[in-house]
Design a protein around this motif. Structure first.
Motif, PDB file in Angstrom:
ATOM      1  N   GLU A  84       0.832  -1.201   0.000  1.00  0.00           N
ATOM      2  CA  GLU A  84       0.000   0.000   0.000  1.00  0.00           C
ATOM      3  C   GLU A  84       0.871   1.257   0.000  1.00  0.00           C
ATOM      4  N   ARG A  85       1.940   1.228   0.772  1.00  0.00           N
ATOM      5  CA  ARG A  85       2.873   2.362   0.791  1.00  0.00           C
ATOM      6  C   ARG A  85       3.545   2.519  -0.575  1.00  0.00           C
ATOM      7  N   ALA A  86       3.894   1.415  -1.198  1.00  0.00           N
ATOM      8  CA  ALA A  86       4.526   1.466  -2.509  1.00  0.00           C
ATOM      9  C   ALA A  86       3.584   2.080  -3.547  1.00  0.00           C
ATOM     10  N   ILE A  87       2.316   1.678  -3.532  1.00  0.00           N
ATOM     11  CA  ILE A  87       1.343   2.245  -4.470  1.00  0.00           C
ATOM     12  C   ILE A  87       1.217   3.748  -4.254  1.00  0.00           C
ATOM     13  N   GLU A  88       1.122   4.151  -3.006  1.00  0.00           N
ATOM     14  CA  GLU A  88       0.997   5.573  -2.666  1.00  0.00           C
ATOM     15  C   GLU A  88       2.178   6.374  -3.236  1.00  0.00           C
ATOM     16  N   LEU A  89       3.373   5.837  -3.089  1.00  0.00           N
ATOM     17  CA  LEU A  89       4.568   6.552  -3.546  1.00  0.00           C
ATOM     18  C   LEU A  89       4.718   6.504  -5.067  1.00  0.00           C
ATOM     19  N   TYR A  90       4.384   5.372  -5.675  1.00  0.00           N
ATOM     20  CA  TYR A  90       4.391   5.308  -7.143  1.00  0.00           C
ATOM     21  C   TYR A  90       3.449   6.368  -7.716  1.00  0.00           C
ATOM     22  N   ASP A  91       2.259   6.460  -7.134  1.00  0.00           N
ATOM     23  CA  ASP A  91       1.263   7.411  -7.622  1.00  0.00           C
ATOM     24  C   ASP A  91       1.746   8.854  -7.430  1.00  0.00           C
ATOM     25  N   ALA A  92       2.336   9.136  -6.269  1.00  0.00           N
ATOM     26  CA  ALA A  92       2.842  10.489  -6.008  1.00  0.00           C
ATOM     27  C   ALA A  92       3.971  10.838  -6.974  1.00  0.00           C
ATOM     28  N   SER A  93       4.827   9.865  -7.255  1.00  0.00           N
ATOM     29  CA  SER A  93       5.917  10.085  -8.206  1.00  0.00           C
ATOM     30  C   SER A  93       5.374  10.428  -9.581  1.00  0.00           C
ATOM     31  N   TYR A  94       4.366   9.677 -10.015  1.00  0.00           N
ATOM     32  CA  TYR A  94       3.782   9.897 -11.340  1.00  0.00           C
ATOM     33  C   TYR A  94       3.107  11.263 -11.421  1.00  0.00           C
ATOM     34  N   GLU A  95       2.371  11.626 -10.395  1.00  0.00           N
ATOM     35  CA  GLU A  95       1.634  12.890 -10.413  1.00  0.00           C
ATOM     36  C   GLU A  95       2.567  14.105 -10.368  1.00  0.00           C
ATOM     37  N   LYS A  96       3.701  13.989  -9.690  1.00  0.00           N
ATOM     38  CA  LYS A  96       4.619  15.114  -9.561  1.00  0.00           C
ATOM     39  C   LYS A  96       5.570  15.252 -10.748  1.00  0.00           C
ATOM     40  N   ASP A  97       5.656  14.223 -11.572  1.00  0.00           N
ATOM     41  CA  ASP A  97       6.605  14.238 -12.681  1.00  0.00           C
ATOM     42  C   ASP A  97       6.130  15.189 -13.781  1.00  0.00           C
ATOM     43  N   GLU A  98       7.078  15.648 -14.586  1.00  0.00           N
ATOM     44  CA  GLU A  98       6.763  16.541 -15.690  1.00  0.00           C
ATOM     45  C   GLU A  98       6.355  15.735 -16.924  1.00  0.00           C
ATOM     46  N   LYS A  99       5.411  16.271 -17.681  1.00  0.00           N
ATOM     47  CA  LYS A  99       4.969  15.602 -18.906  1.00  0.00           C
ATOM     48  C   LYS A  99       5.957  15.897 -20.034  1.00  0.00           C
ATOM     49  N   PRO A 100       6.115  14.950 -20.974  1.00  0.00           N
ATOM     50  CA  PRO A 100       5.519  13.610 -21.020  1.00  0.00           C
ATOM     51  C   PRO A 100       6.179  12.680 -20.004  1.00  0.00           C
ATOM     52  N   ARG A 101       5.346  11.931 -19.298  1.00  0.00           N
ATOM     53  CA  ARG A 101       5.826  11.086 -18.211  1.00  0.00           C
ATOM     54  C   ARG A 101       6.029   9.641 -18.676  1.00  0.00           C
ATOM     55  N   PHE A 102       7.059   9.007 -18.124  1.00  0.00           N
ATOM     56  CA  PHE A 102       7.235   7.582 -18.354  1.00  0.00           C
ATOM     57  C   PHE A 102       6.212   6.811 -17.523  1.00  0.00           C
ATOM     58  N   VAL A 103       5.948   5.567 -17.916  1.00  0.00           N
ATOM     59  CA  VAL A 103       4.857   4.809 -17.292  1.00  0.00           C
ATOM     60  C   VAL A 103       5.358   3.778 -16.280  1.00  0.00           C
ATOM     61  N   ASP A 104       6.651   3.834 -15.927  1.00  0.00           N
ATOM     62  CA  ASP A 104       7.206   2.835 -15.004  1.00  0.00           C
ATOM     63  C   ASP A 104       6.445   2.776 -13.687  1.00  0.00           C
ATOM     64  N   ALA A 105       6.082   3.943 -13.145  1.00  0.00           N
ATOM     65  CA  ALA A 105       5.365   3.967 -11.868  1.00  0.00           C
ATOM     66  C   ALA A 105       4.014   3.273 -11.994  1.00  0.00           C
ATOM     67  N   LEU A 106       3.310   3.527 -13.099  1.00  0.00           N
ATOM     68  CA  LEU A 106       2.008   2.890 -13.310  1.00  0.00           C
ATOM     69  C   LEU A 106       2.157   1.390 -13.507  1.00  0.00           C
ATOM     70  N   GLN A 107       3.236   0.973 -14.151  1.00  0.00           N
ATOM     71  CA  GLN A 107       3.482  -0.461 -14.314  1.00  0.00           C
ATOM     72  C   GLN A 107       3.705  -1.122 -12.958  1.00  0.00           C
ATOM     73  N   GLY A 108       4.413  -0.420 -12.065  1.00  0.00           N
ATOM     74  CA  GLY A 108       4.616  -0.948 -10.720  1.00  0.00           C
ATOM     75  C   GLY A 108       3.299  -1.109  -9.981  1.00  0.00           C
ATOM     76  N   ILE A 109       2.422  -0.123 -10.116  1.00  0.00           N
ATOM     77  CA  ILE A 109       1.111  -0.177  -9.464  1.00  0.00           C
ATOM     78  C   ILE A 109       0.297  -1.356 -10.011  1.00  0.00           C
ATOM     79  N   THR A 110       0.340  -1.531 -11.338  1.00  0.00           N
ATOM     80  CA  THR A 110      -0.392  -2.637 -11.964  1.00  0.00           C
ATOM     81  C   THR A 110       0.056  -3.983 -11.408  1.00  0.00           C
ATOM     82  N   THR A 111       1.366  -4.156 -11.304  1.00  0.00           N
ATOM     83  CA  THR A 111       1.907  -5.419 -10.806  1.00  0.00           C
ATOM     84  C   THR A 111       1.467  -5.679  -9.370  1.00  0.00           C
ATOM     85  N   ILE A 112       1.520  -4.651  -8.537  1.00  0.00           N
ATOM     86  CA  ILE A 112       1.123  -4.823  -7.138  1.00  0.00           C
ATOM     87  C   ILE A 112      -0.350  -5.185  -7.026  1.00  0.00           C
TER      88      ILE A 112
END
Length: 351
Positions: free
Chosen positions: A274-302
């Motif tokens: 749950e902590r990992a999902i929270e941080l992946y999501d925060a990383s994705y939201e704070k990143d500048e566009k165009p954003r890579f999808v690695d964080a979302l892939q991590g969330i999907t796997t979890i």
């Protein structure tokens, strides 16, 4: 050079008349004349046949220079999966020939590696599919387990098979070679790759030495020092020390999307999902566009690990939105792969 002019020059070189070329293609001589005078263009379906007649590739018909040809290969590797056999052999031959004269040999070697990796990934999916089916029918047999390991990176019990000693030795050599070639500004990335493998093998004393070496280099991600210190502590089974290092890092880098992504990976490795999902999501939201999808892939796997298949499928939807809206990708191999993953997860939702 215009395509019509290229065809004309190749026809002359082959000592062929317009009538002879037209006969080979099953068209009228007037059509060939119109091409060569830039009145019309050949039908796209005829291009492979024209190229075969003149003993060249389709790319050569368009007069692509080396840079354009390399970019075309790169784009096709991203776009198409699997690559047709004739196209693979054409690209392999071109790239091996290009090594002899190219001014950018690193690029050519890289594309050769990507070309073989593209085929390897395609074949690995088939290996995985057939190995799984065999194991379902005969789970008591061991012959396909190692194939699954090679195809999917499954864990193996035998240390002598699962260790990373050979790649560690390569990265150690790479770092030393780079230091000699660039004594004033050595590259820092191989230090990361070396530490990753040392930590995976619990060779923590060596990892500490590499980290000390890295900390002296010019760097643009200083938080990685703390990230690696925490991961080394985990590899030494000192979770309390590792968590303390991460707490220290959060005090300084809590708004840095790069740090948040690495922190998410730290908690994912610990199984604190749950902590990992929270941080992946925060990383994705704070990143500048165009954003890579690695964080979302991590969330999907979890989510899939947790059995939350609908949430995993929804996150695949976020990935597809990203690829379309931020990268303008719609038909590339990566898009198709995500679409297949989403469909697979939705099948799990249905039960």
């Amino acid at each position: 050079m215009e395509l019509g002019n290229v065809i004309k020059k190749m026809r002359f070189r082959a000592s062929m008349t317009q009538e002879q070329l037209a006969e080979k293609l099953g068209i009228s001589p007037q059509s060939v004349s119109k091409w060569e005078n830039d009145i019309s263009m050949p039908d796209i379906a005829l291009l492979p046949e024209i190229a075969e007649i003149f003993g060249v590739s389709v790319d050569e018909l368009f007069g692509l220079n080396e840079s354009e040809k390399l970019r075309r290969i790169e784009n096709r590797l991203e776009f198409e999966e699997p690559l047709p056999g004739d196209v693979f052999w054409e690209y392999e031959e071109y790239l091996k020939t290009a090594l002899e004269k190219s001014e950018d040999k690193a690029k050519v070697y890289s594309l050769l590696a990507h070309l073989y990796h593209h085929r390897m990934e395609t074949d690995a999916k088939k290996v995985s599919q057939y190995a799984r089916e065999s194991m379902k029918l005969a789970p008591e047999k061991k012959d396909c387990q190692w194939l699954l390991d090679k195809a999917e990176g499954a864990s193996v019990w035998d240390w002598n098979i699962g260790n990373h000693a050979k790649v560690i030795a390569f990265y150690q050599e790479l770092i030393e070679t780079d230091k000699k070639a660039n004594p004033d500004k050595p590259t820092y990335l191989p230090h990361f790759w070396l530490m990753d493998n040392l930590i995976a093998d619990h060779r923590t004393e060596e990892a500490k030495e590499v980290l000390e070496d890295f900390s002296k280099l010019q760097k643009n991600r200083e938080f990685m020092i703390l990230i690696y210190k925490a991961n080394i502590a985990l590899a030494e089974f000192d979770e309390k020390k590792a968590d303390g290092i991460m707490d220290e890092a959060f005090a300084s880098y809590c708004d840095d999307p790069g740090f948040l992504f690495e922190a998410a990976q730290y908690y994912a490795k610990k199984g604190v999902y749950e902590r990992a999902i929270e941080l992946y999501d925060a990383s994705y939201e704070k990143d500048e566009k165009p954003r890579f999808v690695d964080a979302l892939q991590g969330i999907t796997t979890i989510y899939e690990i947790q059995g939350k298949y609908q949430e995993a499928a929804d996150t695949c939807g976020r990935i597809l939105d990203n690829l379309r809206d931020e990268w303008n990708l719609t038909e590339e191999a990566m898009v198709k792969e995500v679409e297949r993953e989403k469909a697979r997860l939705l099948d799990k939702v249905k039960g």
